[in-house]
Every structure is written in C-alpha cells, then in structure tokens.
Design an enzyme around this catalytic site. Structure first.
Site, PDB file in Angstrom:
ATOM      1  CB  SER A 149      -1.419  -2.241  10.216  1.00 41.29           C
ATOM      2  OG  SER A 149      -0.427  -1.465  10.841  1.00 41.29           O
ATOM      3  CE1 TYR A 162      -3.966   2.777  10.209  1.00 40.07           C
ATOM      4  CE2 TYR A 162      -2.227   1.659  11.424  1.00 40.07           C
ATOM      5  CZ  TYR A 162      -2.847   1.962  10.228  1.00 40.07           C
ATOM      6  OH  TYR A 162      -2.348   1.444   9.043  1.00 40.07           O
TER       7      TYR A 162
END
Ligand code: NAP
Length: 257
Positions: A149, A162
């Site tokens: 990410s 996350y």
C-alpha cells in the site's frame, strides 16, 4: 525467435480475494498472460472464474476465510489437487478499519493485522513448502506477490492497524526474499496507489477527501484494478527473475510528489 518472458502458460496462480477489486484485476491479467487461476476467498469468485475460463484457462474457486490461518494448508493442497501445482501466489485479500487512534479497539487491531499480515505470512510459508521441493526436483520457479500500500511507505491517518499491517508487508517481503531467493522463489510486492474499489468506497464518497486525493495524483485520476495487471504479470513471470524483495508502487505518481 526469443521466448516471451512474460508468458505464464502452464503456471498455476493462487490469488486471494479474487472475487472483486484488485484481486480480480490481477487474476484476470495473469489469466490473459496464460496462467491457470485458483481464486481464493470467502465470497465465491464466480465472475472471475468464468472470465478466466472464457480466456481459455483452467480456473477454480477455493473457499476460504483468511481472518485466521486455519485454511492456509488446505488452500495450497486444493490448488495442487485441482490445478496440479502452485507456481504463483498473490496475497491480495485485505481489510481496513478506520477510527481515531485514541479510540481504536483491540478488535479492529486484531482483525486487520490477522487478515492482512499474519495470514499472508503463513500462506507464503504453506506455498513455499510446496514450491521449494518442486523447484528442487523439476526446476522452474516460484513467484510470490504481496499487495502492499502507499501506507507501506507513509503513515496515513485513522488507520493504525492497516498502516502497521502494510508496513509489515514491506518488511516481510524483503525478509522472505532474503531467505528464499536462493531457493528459486521471487518474493516481491505491489503497492497500489488510490484504486477505485470497495475498499476505498468511503474515500471516493467523501467529496473533500476525494478532491484532495485527486489533486495530489500526478496522473489526475484514481487507479483501476486493471492498472495493477502489468506489474502483476511482470512479477509473476520470468521477466522478473532477478527482482527480489522489491515493493513496486503502481500509484499514478502519488509517491513522486
Ligand atoms: P476490496 O474490493 O474490498 O477487496 C478485498 C478482497 O479481500 C475481497 O475479495 C475480500 O473478499 C477479500 N477478503 C477480505 N477479508 C477476507 C477474509 N477474511 N478472507 C478471505 N478474503 C477476504 O478491496 P481492494 O481495494 O481490491 O483490496 C485488495 C488489496 O489491495 C487489499 O490488500 C488492500 O489493502 C490493497 N490495497 C488497496 C488499495 C486501494 O486503493 N483500493 C490501495 C492499496 C492497497 P470479500 O468480497 O468476501 O469481502
């Protein structure tokens, strides 16, 4: 004539979270390049499997909930049983939970880290246990692609579990490359930028966040799942045989700003 180094004919790719979004985009790009597909997930990847078959590939659904590591051995066993092997593993399944860090719960921490990081490690381990003896006995290669990410590189906001999980994916990708490169397995990652999927529906729907995100992307648009396909085929193919432990950003230039 030189063989096409991006050709995946005869390779079996296990793709988690393949029913939608980035996982579906990657599965279909691998299928278009010649790979047979094991579409793993808790929602049946019927559309993905039908589209892969329409491209002339073998494609099978493997039902599994990756919120725990309980299914990891069965996933690779089923891939071998149904499709004859596992050459490529794409760890794409992932979730996100948003809240201020001051209020963030243990449940939201564990759910995200267990799915996005713990299950990824143990699925890599289970796949490598099949890949390594096959490579020793028959040659060929193994390819593992983890989905990272922008928050592998940046901090983000209101997504502590996350960010921790995706930063962990960056480190894990390098560690596994160090251990398994000499065994014939390439371990790399793709770091998608802002991609229009279910995962980012809340951001897309928030007019202010959407505008500020768009303004920062040099390409001037959100990415699509199909935009991940080229990087996935590269990292799954012989073209990347000397690429190890790399996190490849596919982000419309986001990190370049
Ligand atoms: P998505 O459309 O929400 O897809 C997520 C996929 O993961 C779905 O197939 C989902 O299955 C599956 N999944 C979630 N929890 C699971 C579980 N416990 N067991 C099995 N499968 C599970 O989101 P996406 O954007 O395509 O995300 C795919 C990956 O890319 C994730 O790792 C995400 O963190 C990463 N990523 C996305 C972006 C972005 O901008 N979209 C950016 C960077 C990284 P269900 O349909 O059953 O829920």
């Amino acid at each position: 004539m030189m063989a096409n180094p991006f050709d995946l004919t005869g390779q079996v790719a296990v793709v988690t979270g393949a029913n939608t979004g980035i996982g579906q985009g990657i599965a279909l790009a691998l299928a278009a390049a010649g790979a047979d597909i094991a579409a793993v997930g808790r929602s049946a990847a019927t559309e993905t499997v039908e589209k892969a078959r329409a491209l002339g590939r073998r494609a099978e659904i493997i039902s599994a909930d990756l919120s725990t590591i309980e299914p990891v051995d069965r996933i690779v066993d089923e891939a071998v049983e149904k499709l004859g092997g596992i050459h490529i593993l794409v760890n794409n399944a992932g979730i996100i939970r948003r809240n201020d860090s001051i209020d963030f719960t243990e449940e939201d921490w564990d759910a995200v880290v267990d799915t996005n990081l713990k299950s990824v490690f143990f699925l890599c381990q289970a796949a490598a246990k099949k890949m390594i003896p096959r490579i020793e006995n028959e040659g060929g290669r193994g390819k593992i692609i983890n989905i990272a990410s922008m928050l592998t590189f940046q901090g983000g906001i209101r997504v502590p579990s996350y960010t921790a999980s995706k930063s962990g994916i960056g480190g894990l990708t390098k560690l596994l490359a160090n251990e398994w490169a000499a065994k014939g397995i390439n371990v790399n990652a793709i770091a998608p930028g802002y991609i229009a999927t279910n995962n980012t529906a809340a951001l897309q729907a928030d007019a202010d966040r959407n505008r500020s995100i768009m303004e920062r992307i040099p390409a001037g648009r959100w990415g699509s799942p199909e935009d991940m396909g080229g990087a996935a085929v590269f990292l799954a193919s012989a073209a990347s045989d000397y690429v190890q432990g790399h996190v490849l950003a596919v982000d419309g230039g986001w990190l370049a700003r």
